[in-house]
Design an enzyme around this catalytic site. Structure first.
Site, short mmCIF file in Angstrom:
data_model
loop_
_atom_site.label_atom_id
_atom_site.label_comp_id
_atom_site.label_asym_id
_atom_site.label_seq_id
_atom_site.Cartn_x
_atom_site.Cartn_y
_atom_site.Cartn_z
N THR A 114 38.29 38.57 41.01
CA THR A 114 38.79 37.56 40.07
C THR A 114 37.92 37.47 38.81
O THR A 114 37.94 36.47 38.10
CB THR A 114 38.82 36.17 40.74
N LYS A 173 41.70 24.07 35.48
CA LYS A 173 42.19 25.11 36.38
C LYS A 173 41.83 24.80 37.83
O LYS A 173 40.82 24.14 38.10
CB LYS A 173 41.61 26.46 35.96
N GLY A 189 36.90 37.57 35.22
CA GLY A 189 37.62 37.49 33.96
C GLY A 189 38.90 36.70 34.02
O GLY A 189 39.69 36.70 33.06
N THR A 190 39.16 35.99 35.11
CA THR A 190 40.41 35.23 35.21
C THR A 190 40.51 34.16 34.13
O THR A 190 41.57 33.97 33.52
CB THR A 190 40.55 34.57 36.59
N GLY A 191 39.41 33.45 33.88
CA GLY A 191 39.45 32.39 32.88
C GLY A 191 39.68 32.92 31.49
O GLY A 191 40.47 32.36 30.71
N CYS A 192 39.02 34.03 31.16
CA CYS A 192 39.21 34.66 29.85
C CYS A 192 40.66 35.11 29.67
O CYS A 192 41.28 34.87 28.63
CB CYS A 192 38.28 35.86 29.71
#
Length: 277
Positions: free
Chosen positions: A209, A175, A211-214
């Protein structure tokens, strides 16, 4: 009625922005039935993680076995796994049920800086879990930690993706949110073992931002559960998280959560509700 199912194996976020809560919200918004196995309970909010209470490896394994022995799953994702014993238990159950649509989000550091993966767990991650991953979705710091190399350019990101594939992952998405060279766009790099694809989105100037990865990996998992290809699922994940970041909820005084309603609201407004497929 053919209901698609997705399983998340991750920690609980009491603030609701990341972890199990974010994953289940994402599954629901994308028309997939969500199930969960908790690896840890965290006390956290937008200002940070105040405490972590890990489950035992046995408790995690039993939760997953309960799903596998009855309902099964069309795809699954892992998030915060905390320690080597939990990683080994999760990997063993995935192997037992021969689940192949596995998305590994190698959660290591919370947005506020708290460690969510013990250092001793890295070897177990590489040895036991990465070879089971259809897709691994690290951010740049996570990719650096796993590969042991510094990433400061697109060429280095590509080399890191190759190294991650060499560890057993079938597809790698590194990412671009932590990239510092491009202030206009955030570009996610997909490597399928032979070729690269780039998925760009407008970079949004916001601290919200959490929790963006989850959420991104959960949207990919939902796409896989619904029968989309890897590339289509990554595209869905990118579009979902882009909308979630752009339509800010403005909650809390620190790193606030993203908006899990945003993508489907946009699709409905355009007459293209994804969950209707």
């Amino acid at each position: 009625m053919n209901i698609k199912k997705a399983l998340t194996i991750a920690g609980s976020d009491s603030g609701g922005g990341a972890g199990i809560q974010a994953d289940l919200k994402t599954f629901q918004e994308l028309g997939v039935y969500g199930m969960s196995a908790l690896t840890a309970i965290t006390a956290q909010n937008t200002t940070g993680v105040q405490a972590v209470f890990p489950m035992t490896a046995e408790a995690v394994g039993k939760q997953i076995e309960s799903i596998g022995s009855d309902m099964g799953t069309d795809a699954l994702k892992t998030g915060m796994l905390f320690d080597a014993d939990i990683i080994k238990a999760v990997s063993a159950v995935i192997s037992h049920y021969q689940w192949t649509k596995v998305v590994v989000d190698p959660v290591m550091i919370a947005k506020g800086g708290a460690s969510l993966l013990q250092e001793s767990a890295m070897a177990a991650l590489k040895e036991h879990l990465l070879p089971l991953a259809l897709i691994i979705t690290p951010n740049i710091p996570e990719a650096e930690a796993i590969t042991g190399m510094k990433i400061s350019s697109l060429a280095e990101r590509k080399e890191a993706a190759r190294r991650l594939c060499a560890l057993g992952a079938h597809n790698v998405v590194i990412k671009g949110g932590h990239e510092t060279g491009n202030q206009e766009a955030a570009a996610d790099l997909l490597f399928d073992g032979s070729s690269f694809d780039v998925f760009e989105g407008r970079r949004v100037d916001t601290v919200n931002t959490h929790g963006t990865g989850c959420t991104f990996s959960a949207a990919i998992t939902a796409g896989l559960a619904k029968g989309l290809s890897v590339k289509e699922s990554v595209r869905l994940g990118k579009d979902f998280i882009q909308a979630a970041i752009e339509d800010d909820l403005l909650l809390g005084s620190g790193h606030g959560p993203t908006n899990h309603w945003a993508y489907n609201n946009r699709q409905k407004a355009e007459g293209l509700a994804y969950g209707a497929n």
